[in-house]
Design a protein around this motif. Structure first.
Motif, short mmCIF file in Angstrom:
data_model
loop_
_atom_site.label_atom_id
_atom_site.label_comp_id
_atom_site.label_asym_id
_atom_site.label_seq_id
_atom_site.Cartn_x
_atom_site.Cartn_y
_atom_site.Cartn_z
N GLY A 131 0.75 -1.22 0.08
CA GLY A 131 0.03 -0.10 0.09
C GLY A 131 0.93 1.17 -0.06
O GLY A 131 0.64 2.27 -0.70
N ARG A 132 1.97 1.22 0.78
CA ARG A 132 2.98 2.44 0.79
C ARG A 132 3.49 2.88 -0.68
O ARG A 132 3.76 3.71 -1.03
CB ARG A 132 3.65 2.12 1.92
N VAL A 133 4.00 1.55 -1.04
CA VAL A 133 4.75 1.95 -2.49
C VAL A 133 3.99 2.33 -3.72
O VAL A 133 4.57 2.74 -4.65
CB VAL A 133 5.81 0.71 -2.70
N GLU A 134 2.53 2.21 -3.44
CA GLU A 134 1.71 2.64 -4.53
C GLU A 134 1.74 4.07 -4.72
O GLU A 134 1.05 4.53 -5.74
CB GLU A 134 0.21 1.95 -4.14
N ARG A 135 2.08 4.85 -3.71
CA ARG A 135 1.99 6.27 -3.55
C ARG A 135 2.94 6.98 -4.81
O ARG A 135 4.23 6.09 -5.29
CB ARG A 135 2.69 6.82 -2.52
N PRO A 136 2.53 8.05 -5.53
CA PRO A 136 3.19 8.24 -6.73
C PRO A 136 4.94 8.65 -6.56
O PRO A 136 5.62 8.28 -7.45
CB PRO A 136 2.46 9.84 -6.90
N MET A 137 5.36 9.02 -5.34
CA MET A 137 6.64 9.22 -5.11
C MET A 137 7.31 8.12 -5.22
O MET A 137 8.65 8.02 -5.48
CB MET A 137 6.90 9.93 -3.41
N LEU A 138 6.71 6.72 -5.28
CA LEU A 138 7.74 5.60 -5.04
C LEU A 138 7.28 4.64 -6.17
O LEU A 138 7.95 3.73 -6.54
CB LEU A 138 7.38 4.81 -3.72
N LEU A 139 6.01 4.81 -6.85
CA LEU A 139 5.45 4.07 -7.67
C LEU A 139 6.38 3.78 -8.95
O LEU A 139 6.66 2.40 -9.41
CB LEU A 139 4.12 4.33 -8.32
N ASP A 140 7.14 4.52 -9.41
CA ASP A 140 7.87 4.46 -10.75
C ASP A 140 9.12 3.84 -10.49
O ASP A 140 9.89 3.13 -11.31
CB ASP A 140 8.24 5.86 -11.24
N ARG A 141 9.55 3.38 -9.25
CA ARG A 141 10.70 2.80 -8.74
C ARG A 141 10.35 1.46 -8.25
O ARG A 141 11.16 0.92 -7.59
CB ARG A 141 11.57 3.50 -7.76
N LEU A 225 -2.64 -5.15 -8.67
CA LEU A 225 -1.79 -5.67 -9.55
C LEU A 225 -1.89 -5.33 -11.04
O LEU A 225 -0.94 -5.06 -11.44
CB LEU A 225 -1.66 -7.10 -9.13
N VAL A 226 -3.12 -4.95 -11.27
CA VAL A 226 -3.40 -4.70 -12.58
C VAL A 226 -2.67 -3.30 -12.98
O VAL A 226 -2.21 -3.30 -14.15
CB VAL A 226 -5.11 -4.54 -12.74
N HIS A 227 -2.61 -2.47 -12.03
CA HIS A 227 -1.89 -1.13 -12.05
C HIS A 227 -0.53 -1.24 -12.72
O HIS A 227 0.28 -0.66 -13.55
CB HIS A 227 -2.12 -0.33 -11.02
N LEU A 228 0.11 -2.11 -11.80
CA LEU A 228 1.57 -2.47 -12.06
C LEU A 228 1.82 -3.23 -13.07
O LEU A 228 2.96 -3.11 -13.83
CB LEU A 228 2.18 -3.10 -10.77
#
Length: 251
Positions: A131-141, A225-228
């Motif tokens: 849930g935390r890594v889905e935030r925009p600041m982390l999602l792209d990494r 998961l669909v998002h990633l």
């Protein structure tokens, strides 16, 4: 990669960042603010440099932590790489009304060039991390590695080796409505191919791999998961060897 310009360097900037983006308005006293800044500077000195950093996430429960250790080993074999777990990093010394672990998590996630998350079930700390890594600041990494999210061994023509039979048993543990019946059928199929594998042997293997847990993913997890997957940052695996291969998708 995260650059030094992206990380707040003075107490006022750090305080604003932690309050607005992590703690959502909780007030920090000057001592806590200084402690946070000191910790961030120490982590900067430790983690920044010419090497690539990988903040590996997932379940610390046995036997799942084994896969985290495997990921560390694979990533640390890269040239100029440093892969690490949160538990190995120093604790943050702040007052009791500050969620130490949450702040520590985000500070290390911000410093990492990539954040691989090994997901094997939908309970525990790994789900909170997801849930935390889905935030925009982390999602792209963030690179997600859910176990048995896809079926790789459903085709009977593949089930001619012990490794394939064992891998199929794992997939069935995630999917079968009546696992006992499915394992009986799988053991019979193995014997048809001359393999000495019993139902009890399959059950023992699943115990060693899953610790007695009946693994599953909730609808909330599969929806995320669909998002990633759409970002090409989600890679299903079944065996540890496949996980090793999938980790090559982490830059």
């Amino acid at each position: 990669m995260v650059s030094i310009e992206d990380i707040p360097e003075n107490t006022e900037e750090l305080t604003d960042f932690i309050l607005n983006d992590v703690l959502y308005g909780l007030e920090l006293d000057p001592i806590d603010s200084e402690q946070l800044l000191s910790y961030m500077r120490e982590r900067h000195e430790h983690l920044f440099g010419p090497h690539s950093t990988y903040f590996v996430l997932g379940s610390y429960e046995s036997p799942f932590k084994y896969r985290l250790e495997e990921a560390l080993d694979v990533l640390n074999h890269r040239h100029d790489a440093y892969a690490y777990l949160l538990v190995t990093q120093p604790d943050l010394d702040v007052s009791d009304d500050i969620p130490n672990l949450k702040v520590k998590f985000f500070l290390h996630a911000l410093y990492a060039d990539s954040v691989p998350l090994i997901l094997e079930h939908d309970t525990g700390g790994a789900v909170a991390e997801f849930g935390r890594v889905e935030r925009p600041m982390l999602l792209d990494r963030t690179y997600l590695f859910p176990r048995a999210q896809e079926e790789h061994y459903a085709d009977d023509s593949l089930l001619t080796t012990q490794d394939a039979i064992l891998a199929r048993a794992v997939e069935l543990a995630y999917r079968a409505d009546n696992l006992d019946e499915e394992l009986d059928a799988l053991a019979e199929r193995a014997r048809d191919h001359g393999l000495d594998i019993s139902t009890q042997g399959l059950e023992s293997y699943l115990e060693s791999e899953l610790g007695g847990r009946t693994p599953s993913y909730s609808g909330v997890i599969t929806d995320s998961l669909v998002h990633l997957e759409s970002l090409n940052q989600c890679f299903s695996w079944t065996t540890t060897e496949e996980l090793d291969e999938r980790l090559s998708n982490v830059p």
